[in-house]
Design a protein around this motif. Structure first.
Motif, PDB file in Angstrom:
ATOM      1  N   ASP A 192      -6.706  -0.973  -4.412  1.00 52.68           N
ATOM      2  CA  ASP A 192      -7.056  -0.249  -3.187  1.00 52.68           C
ATOM      3  C   ASP A 192      -7.650  -1.254  -2.199  1.00 52.68           C
ATOM      4  O   ASP A 192      -8.870  -1.406  -2.077  1.00 52.68           O
ATOM      5  CB  ASP A 192      -8.051   0.864  -3.511  1.00 52.68           C
ATOM      6  CG  ASP A 192      -8.131   1.908  -2.404  1.00 52.68           C
ATOM      7  OD1 ASP A 192      -7.663   1.609  -1.293  1.00 52.68           O
ATOM      8  OD2 ASP A 192      -8.653   3.005  -2.663  1.00 52.68           O
ATOM      9  N   LEU A 234      -5.374   5.663  -1.345  1.00 46.54           N
ATOM     10  CA  LEU A 234      -5.327   6.266  -2.676  1.00 46.54           C
ATOM     11  C   LEU A 234      -6.305   7.430  -2.822  1.00 46.54           C
ATOM     12  O   LEU A 234      -6.008   8.422  -3.480  1.00 46.54           O
ATOM     13  CB  LEU A 234      -5.629   5.208  -3.746  1.00 46.54           C
ATOM     14  CG  LEU A 234      -4.578   4.128  -3.940  1.00 46.54           C
ATOM     15  CD1 LEU A 234      -5.032   3.110  -4.974  1.00 46.54           C
ATOM     16  CD2 LEU A 234      -3.253   4.732  -4.378  1.00 46.54           C
ATOM     17  N   ARG A 235      -7.472   7.317  -2.203  1.00 41.45           N
ATOM     18  CA  ARG A 235      -8.495   8.364  -2.302  1.00 41.45           C
ATOM     19  C   ARG A 235      -8.428   9.370  -1.159  1.00 41.45           C
ATOM     20  O   ARG A 235      -9.161  10.366  -1.174  1.00 41.45           O
ATOM     21  CB  ARG A 235      -9.889   7.725  -2.335  1.00 41.45           C
ATOM     22  CG  ARG A 235     -10.126   6.813  -3.539  1.00 41.45           C
ATOM     23  CD  ARG A 235     -11.437   6.065  -3.366  1.00 41.45           C
ATOM     24  NE  ARG A 235     -11.697   5.162  -4.469  1.00 41.45           N
ATOM     25  CZ  ARG A 235     -12.523   5.421  -5.477  1.00 41.45           C
ATOM     26  NH1 ARG A 235     -13.156   6.585  -5.519  1.00 41.45           N
ATOM     27  NH2 ARG A 235     -12.720   4.549  -6.439  1.00 41.45           N
ATOM     28  N   ASN A 236      -7.606   9.079  -0.152  1.00 41.79           N
ATOM     29  CA  ASN A 236      -7.503   9.935   1.034  1.00 41.79           C
ATOM     30  C   ASN A 236      -8.874  10.168   1.673  1.00 41.79           C
ATOM     31  O   ASN A 236      -9.246  11.299   2.003  1.00 41.79           O
ATOM     32  CB  ASN A 236      -6.843  11.274   0.687  1.00 41.79           C
ATOM     33  CG  ASN A 236      -5.365  11.127   0.412  1.00 41.79           C
ATOM     34  OD1 ASN A 236      -4.678  10.355   1.076  1.00 41.79           O
ATOM     35  ND2 ASN A 236      -4.857  11.851  -0.575  1.00 41.79           N
ATOM     36  N   THR A 277      -7.131  -0.483  -9.106  1.00 38.12           N
ATOM     37  CA  THR A 277      -6.038   0.289  -8.500  1.00 38.12           C
ATOM     38  C   THR A 277      -5.410  -0.397  -7.292  1.00 38.12           C
ATOM     39  O   THR A 277      -4.566   0.203  -6.618  1.00 38.12           O
ATOM     40  CB  THR A 277      -6.555   1.669  -8.074  1.00 38.12           C
ATOM     41  OG1 THR A 277      -7.654   1.508  -7.157  1.00 38.12           O
ATOM     42  CG2 THR A 277      -7.025   2.468  -9.285  1.00 38.12           C
ATOM     43  N   LEU A 314       2.013   2.250  -3.399  1.00 35.89           N
ATOM     44  CA  LEU A 314       0.938   2.783  -4.231  1.00 35.89           C
ATOM     45  C   LEU A 314       0.645   4.232  -3.887  1.00 35.89           C
ATOM     46  O   LEU A 314       0.236   5.017  -4.747  1.00 35.89           O
ATOM     47  CB  LEU A 314      -0.327   1.944  -4.044  1.00 35.89           C
ATOM     48  CG  LEU A 314      -0.278   0.500  -4.571  1.00 35.89           C
ATOM     49  CD1 LEU A 314      -1.545  -0.234  -4.179  1.00 35.89           C
ATOM     50  CD2 LEU A 314      -0.116   0.487  -6.081  1.00 35.89           C
ATOM     51  N   VAL A 315       0.837   4.607  -2.630  1.00 32.99           N
ATOM     52  CA  VAL A 315       0.562   5.972  -2.202  1.00 32.99           C
ATOM     53  C   VAL A 315       1.603   6.941  -2.718  1.00 32.99           C
ATOM     54  O   VAL A 315       1.287   7.986  -3.290  1.00 32.99           O
ATOM     55  CB  VAL A 315       0.475   6.038  -0.659  1.00 32.99           C
ATOM     56  CG1 VAL A 315       0.346   7.482  -0.202  1.00 32.99           C
ATOM     57  CG2 VAL A 315      -0.695   5.220  -0.161  1.00 32.99           C
ATOM     58  N   GLY A 331       4.078   6.377  -4.998  1.00 33.44           N
ATOM     59  CA  GLY A 331       4.453   6.247  -6.402  1.00 33.44           C
ATOM     60  C   GLY A 331       5.936   6.040  -6.604  1.00 33.44           C
ATOM     61  O   GLY A 331       6.615   5.375  -5.824  1.00 33.44           O
ATOM     62  N   SER A 357      -8.923   4.582   2.742  1.00 37.48           N
ATOM     63  CA  SER A 357      -8.376   4.448   1.398  1.00 37.48           C
ATOM     64  C   SER A 357      -7.153   5.329   1.264  1.00 37.48           C
ATOM     65  O   SER A 357      -7.250   6.562   1.289  1.00 37.48           O
ATOM     66  CB  SER A 357      -9.428   4.834   0.352  1.00 37.48           C
ATOM     67  OG  SER A 357      -8.851   4.867  -0.935  1.00 37.48           O
ATOM     68  N   PRO A 403       0.806  -1.223   0.000  1.00 36.11           N
ATOM     69  CA  PRO A 403       0.000   0.000   0.000  1.00 36.11           C
ATOM     70  C   PRO A 403       0.839   1.272   0.000  1.00 36.11           C
ATOM     71  O   PRO A 403       0.507   2.239  -0.674  1.00 36.11           O
ATOM     72  CB  PRO A 403      -0.821  -0.125   1.289  1.00 36.11           C
ATOM     73  CG  PRO A 403      -0.840  -1.592   1.576  1.00 36.11           C
ATOM     74  CD  PRO A 403       0.476  -2.116   1.097  1.00 36.11           C
TER      75      PRO A 403
END
Length: 329
Positions: free
Chosen positions: A293, A97-99, A291, A37-38, A40, A95, A34
Motif C-alpha cells: 500500500d 486498498l483501505r478506501n 500489502t 492491487l485494487v 485483483g 489508500s 496500484p
C-alpha cells in the motif's frame, strides 16, 4: 536567539520539502501497480486505466508530486464528476486498498503510538539516568559493576526478544497479566494500563541499558572537572553539586539521544506494536509494506521524518536552556 530559531525553521522547511520529493519519487519508482492491487484478478486494461485516472497515476511524475504537495496544504480532489471525492488538508494520499485517506489512518493510529512512546520514554529516562548516576557515584564498587553488567546484558537483547520473554513469563507462564486489546484510557484506565505496561517495559529495558551507560560516562567526565571540585570546596551540598552542576553539564548528549529516540518511536514502533497487537503507526506501516500500500507507506515515512526533524530542532533549542555556554555562543 530569535534569528537562530528562524534560520532553523527555514532549514527545517527546506529539509521537509527535499525529503518529500525523495520519498515520493522513491516509492513512485517501484514496479508495483496500484490499480492491479485494487481490482485483483478481475483486472482488465480498461479497469486499470480508469483506476489510474481516478488516483492520478496516469499523469507524469512531476505532476503527481505537484498534486501530492498541494494536497498537504490545501487538500485535493480524486476522480471526476459524480465519482469525485475530496481529501481534506493535510492530505497525505489515499489508500486504494483501505478506501480511506492516509491522513485519517495516521490520525487514528498516532495517539496509540504516542502513548506507547511517551510511556516508554518516561520509564527509560527515570531508570536509565537514575542508575547511571548511581553507577558513576559508586565507580569501581559492586553497585557500579552490577549496573554496568546488567546494562550490557540488557543492551545485547533485541526488543522483540525482550517482548517475547515478557509475554511468555508474565502472561503465559505465571498469568500475572492477561491478554488485553487496546482500550482508550478514558474508557477504562485499568485495562488501558494493563495493555501498555508490558510494551513500556519492553521498550524501556533496551533503552534504559543504553542511557545508564551514557549517563555514567558523562557523569564521570564532569565529576573530574575543576568547577566540581570548586563547588565542593565552597561547601555546597552534595545533592546540589550532583544535580545542578555535574548532571546538568553532562545532559547535552543525553538530551540529543533522548529527543531522537523519542521521535523515532513516535514514527512507529514497528517491532513492538505488532507483537502486542497495538494498532499504532508501526503496525500500520508493517501492514502497508506487506500489502504494498504505497500511499500509506509514503505517508507514514513522511510523518516519521517530520518527528525526527522537529526533534532535532527542539534538542538544539534545549541546549540553550541546559547549557548557558550555548546562549553565550
Amino acid at each position: 536567539m530569535g534569528a537562530y530559531i528562524i534560520r532553523r525553521l527555514i532549514a527545517m522547511g527546506a529539509m521537509l520539502i527535499a525529503l518529500s520529493i525523495v520519498v515520493f519519487l522513491l516509492f513512485a519508482a517501484l514496479p508495483t501497480e496500484p490499480a492491479r492491487l485494487v481490482c485483483g484478478k478481475s483486472c482488465t486494461p480498461q479497469i486499470i486505466k480508469a483506476i489510474d485516472h481516478k488516483f492520478g497515476y496516469d499523469q507524469p511524475l512531476y505532476k503527481q508530486y505537484d498534486e501530492f504537495a498541494k494536497g498537504i496544504f490545501v487538500g485535493r480532489t480524486y476522480g471526476e464528476g459524480k465519482a469525485a471525492f475530496q481529501c481534506a488538508a493535510p492530505c497525505l494520499g489515499y489508500s486504494f486498498l483501505r478506501n480511506e485517506d492516509v491522513t485519517t489512518l495516521i490520525k487514528d493510529s498516532l495517539p496509540i503510538t504516542a502513548q506507547l512512546a511517551v510511556g516508554g520514554f518516561v520509564l527509560w529516562i527515570i531508570v536509565g539516568v537514575g542508575v547511571g548516576i548511581v553507577a558513576a557515584l559508586r565507580r569501581g564498587k559492586w553497585q557500579d559493576r552490577t549496573i554496568m553488567g546488567a546494562a550490557l546484558v540488557g543492551y545485547s537483547f533485541p526488543s522483540f526478544f525482550i517482548a517475547l520473554l515478557l509475554i511468555f513469563f508474565i502472561q503465559i507462564k505465571f498469568g500475572l497479566i492477561g491478554f488485553h486489546s487496546y482500550v482508550p484510557v478514558y474508557d477504562n484506565p485499568g485495562e488501558w494500563f494493563k495493555t501498555f505496561i508490558l510494551p513500556w517495559i519492553a521498550i524501556a529495558l533496551l533503552y534504559a541499558a543504553f542511557y545508564s551507560r551514557l549517563t555514567r560516562n558523562q557523569m564521570l567526565e564532569t565529576l573530574g572537572e575543576d568547577y566540581i571540585r570548586t563547588a565542593r570546596a565552597k561547601g555546597l551540598p552534595e545533592r546540589t553539586v550532583i544535580g545542578r552542576h555535574a548532571l546538568r553539564a553532562g545532559l547535552s548528549p543525553i538530551v540529543t539521544a533522548a529527543g531522537l529516540d523519542l521521535a523515532g518511536l513516535l514514527g512507529g514502533a514497528i517491532v513492538i506494536e505488532p507483537i502486542f497487537a497495538l494498532p499504532g503507526i508501526g503496525r500500520l506501516s508493517l501492514d502497508a509494506v506487506t500489502t504494498s500500500d504505497l500511499p500509506v507507506i509514503t505517508g507514514t515515512v513522511m510523518v516519521a521524518a517530520f518527528f525526527i526533524i522537529v526533534a532535532n530542532l527542539v534538542v538544539d533549542l534545549l541546549y540553550a536552556v541546559i547549557d548557558p555556554r550555548v546562549r553565550l555562543a
